[in-house]
Write an enzyme that holds these catalytic residues in place. Structure first.
Site, mmCIF file in Angstrom:
data_model
loop_
_atom_site.group_PDB
_atom_site.id
_atom_site.type_symbol
_atom_site.label_atom_id
_atom_site.label_comp_id
_atom_site.label_asym_id
_atom_site.label_seq_id
_atom_site.Cartn_x
_atom_site.Cartn_y
_atom_site.Cartn_z
ATOM 1 N N ASP A 8 0.857 -1.480 -0.052
ATOM 2 C CA ASP A 8 0.158 -0.293 0.040
ATOM 3 C C ASP A 8 0.671 1.171 -0.229
ATOM 4 O OD1 ASP A 8 -2.658 1.713 -0.244
ATOM 5 O OD2 ASP A 8 -1.700 1.733 2.231
ATOM 6 N N LEU A 9 0.183 2.565 -0.602
ATOM 7 C CA LEU A 9 1.219 3.525 -0.541
ATOM 8 C C LEU A 9 0.991 4.646 0.669
ATOM 9 C CD1 LEU A 9 2.776 5.151 -2.085
ATOM 10 C CD2 LEU A 9 1.067 6.722 -2.748
ATOM 11 N N ASP A 10 -0.222 5.186 0.814
ATOM 12 C CA ASP A 10 -0.764 6.035 1.766
ATOM 13 C C ASP A 10 -0.612 5.099 3.488
ATOM 14 O OD1 ASP A 10 -0.605 8.198 0.297
ATOM 15 O OD2 ASP A 10 -2.738 7.467 -0.551
ATOM 16 N N THR A 16 1.398 10.452 3.309
ATOM 17 C CA THR A 16 0.606 11.598 3.138
ATOM 18 C C THR A 16 -1.397 11.761 4.181
ATOM 19 O OG1 THR A 16 -0.791 9.326 1.564
ATOM 20 C CG2 THR A 16 1.204 11.430 0.725
ATOM 21 N N LYS A 44 -9.732 6.310 5.948
ATOM 22 C CA LYS A 44 -8.185 5.979 4.895
ATOM 23 C C LYS A 44 -8.142 4.395 4.201
ATOM 24 C CE LYS A 44 -4.670 7.243 9.088
ATOM 25 N NZ LYS A 44 -4.260 6.779 9.653
ATOM 26 N N GLY A 45 -7.321 4.730 3.406
ATOM 27 C CA GLY A 45 -7.946 3.764 1.874
ATOM 28 C C GLY A 45 -8.462 3.530 1.378
ATOM 29 N N ARG A 48 -11.122 8.194 -3.610
ATOM 30 C CA ARG A 48 -11.435 9.504 -2.561
ATOM 31 C C ARG A 48 -13.252 9.891 -3.048
ATOM 32 N NH1 ARG A 48 -9.506 13.239 -7.548
ATOM 33 N NH2 ARG A 48 -7.713 11.483 -7.164
ATOM 34 N N SER A 113 -2.382 0.221 -4.375
ATOM 35 C CA SER A 113 -2.407 1.539 -4.148
ATOM 36 C C SER A 113 -3.992 2.388 -4.398
ATOM 37 C CB SER A 113 -2.088 2.732 -3.986
ATOM 38 O OG SER A 113 -2.435 3.760 -3.953
ATOM 39 N N ALA A 114 -5.044 2.961 -3.613
ATOM 40 C CA ALA A 114 -6.220 3.530 -3.833
ATOM 41 C C ALA A 114 -6.124 4.802 -4.375
ATOM 42 C CB ALA A 114 -7.383 3.434 -2.692
ATOM 43 N N SER A 115 -5.134 5.466 -4.908
ATOM 44 C CA SER A 115 -4.811 6.893 -4.921
ATOM 45 C C SER A 115 -4.756 6.597 -6.388
ATOM 46 C CB SER A 115 -3.369 7.333 -4.115
ATOM 47 O OG SER A 115 -3.244 8.301 -4.432
ATOM 48 N N ASN A 117 -3.042 9.520 -7.389
ATOM 49 C CA ASN A 117 -2.383 9.994 -7.185
ATOM 50 C C ASN A 117 -0.539 9.792 -7.064
ATOM 51 O OD1 ASN A 117 -3.594 12.461 -7.537
ATOM 52 N ND2 ASN A 117 -4.626 12.200 -5.660
ATOM 53 N N LYS A 144 -11.208 -0.656 -1.557
ATOM 54 C CA LYS A 144 -10.662 -1.815 -0.910
ATOM 55 C C LYS A 144 -11.538 -1.593 -0.111
ATOM 56 C CE LYS A 144 -6.048 -1.299 -1.152
ATOM 57 N NZ LYS A 144 -5.002 0.023 -0.336
ATOM 58 N N GLU A 168 -0.466 -3.045 4.599
ATOM 59 C CA GLU A 168 -1.136 -2.167 5.022
ATOM 60 C C GLU A 168 -1.545 -1.111 6.522
ATOM 61 O OE1 GLU A 168 -4.063 -0.842 3.127
ATOM 62 O OE2 GLU A 168 -4.062 -1.517 1.280
ATOM 63 N N ASP A 169 -1.665 0.114 5.778
ATOM 64 C CA ASP A 169 -1.787 0.717 7.490
ATOM 65 C C ASP A 169 -3.873 0.724 7.338
ATOM 66 O OD1 ASP A 169 -2.694 2.494 4.563
ATOM 67 O OD2 ASP A 169 -2.418 4.142 6.544
HETATM 68 C C1 BG6 Z 1 -5.712 5.390 0.022
HETATM 69 C C2 BG6 Z 1 -6.005 6.861 1.071
HETATM 70 O O1 BG6 Z 1 -4.795 5.176 -0.404
HETATM 71 O O2 BG6 Z 1 -6.242 6.720 -1.196
HETATM 72 C C3 BG6 Z 1 -7.212 7.780 1.045
HETATM 73 O O3 BG6 Z 1 -5.596 5.957 1.819
HETATM 74 C C4 BG6 Z 1 -7.605 7.823 -0.124
HETATM 75 O O4 BG6 Z 1 -7.229 8.225 2.450
HETATM 76 C C5 BG6 Z 1 -7.100 7.377 -1.360
HETATM 77 O O5 BG6 Z 1 -9.163 8.659 -0.509
HETATM 78 C C6 BG6 Z 1 -7.651 7.289 -2.709
HETATM 79 O O6 BG6 Z 1 -6.445 9.002 -3.289
HETATM 80 P P1 BG6 Z 1 -7.016 9.725 -3.989
HETATM 81 O O7 BG6 Z 1 -5.095 9.845 -3.727
HETATM 82 O O8 BG6 Z 1 -7.443 9.475 -5.291
HETATM 83 O O9 BG6 Z 1 -7.643 10.834 -3.852
HETATM 84 MG MG MG Z 2 -3.013 3.699 3.132
#
Ligand code: BG6
Ligand code: MG
Length: 220
Positions: A8-10, A16, A44-45, A48, A113-115, A117, A144, A168-169
């Site tokens: 996992d990233l964040d 972040t 968390k996790g 968006r 990662s779910a992000s 970004n 997730k 994972e956190d």
């Molecule tokens: C996860 C974070 O890694 O990414 C969440 O833990 C976040 O808090 C999710 O909402 C989505 O991230 P992003 O960068 O696409 O807005």
């Molecule tokens: Mg995380």
């Protein structure tokens, strides 16, 4: 190697959550919603889009689809202002050591990662080239705790799910890893992440022979 790792990233590679909090807090202020650090834990996790739904629920606010889209854009623009200032100093303790260890043992690893970004964040901290693959919020249709992100990660590694170890956190992330039938490692509070197969407060606390022992014994 017969095992592989999905990170996992964040909250595992970088912290972040504090930037997500500041950006959501800004949006909450605009919407006159009281938003606390405790509320931030719920995000968390979580994707968006789902995060916005949770925020709106907290404030008992309803928005049109168009306003929701605008809110998501403005939150992310805000968040990116913080991300663009990130550098390698923000890599969490134990990360570089662990990646070096995996490299030296020939254990492959990808990001899960779910992000959306994720590539930018990895680039900012200088880790983009180190991962063999990036599975992120742009590559999945189900967030997730759905296991999709990790199952795609296993495919990238060409490994069976039961031979993948997930770091994972977030509760949603541990749930996703367990549903994928992978070995889950919770990084952070043990009580919060009690569903994980293994728990460490942070990556520096992992024993040096963690992976060697995993390959020797059948864990699951
Ligand atoms: C996860 C974070 O890694 O990414 C969440 O833990 C976040 O808090 C999710 O909402 C989505 O991230 P992003 O960068 O696409 O807005
Ligand atoms: Mg995380």
């Amino acid at each position: 190697s017969t095992i592989g790792v999905i990170f996992d990233l964040d909250g595992v590679i970088v912290d972040t959550a504090k930037y997500h909090f500041l950006a959501w807090k800004n949006l909450a202020n605009d919407l006159h919603i009281e938003f606390t650090e405790a509320h931030n834990e719920l995000l968390k996790g979580v994707s968006r889009v789902r995060s916005l739904e949770i925020l709106l629920n907290i404030g008992n606010v309803t928005l049109t689809d168009e306003s929701k889209q605008n809110a998501l854009i403005s939150k992310n623009e805000d968040y990116l202002e913080y991300i663009r200032k990130m550098n390698a100093d923000e890599i969490l303790p134990g990360v570089n050591g662990l990646l070096n260890e995996l490299d030296s043992q020939g254990i492959r690893y990808v990001l899960g990662s779910a992000s959306k970004n994720a590539p930018l964040i990895l680039k900012q901290v200088g880790l983009l080239e180190r991962f063999e693959g990036i599975v992120d919020g742009n590559s999945v249709s189900k967030a997730k705790p759905d296991p999709e992100v990790f199952l795609i990660g296993a495919k990238r590694l060409n490994l069976k799910p039961e031979n993948c170890i997930v770091f994972e956190d977030a509760i949603a992330g541990i749930e996703a890893a367990n549903k994928a039938n992978m070995i889950s490692v919770g990084i952070g509070d043990k009580d919060t992440l009690s569903e994980a197969d293994f728990n460490f407060n942070n990556l520096t606390e992992m024993p040096y022979d963690f992976f060697a022992r995993l390959t020797q014994q059948k864990i699951k």
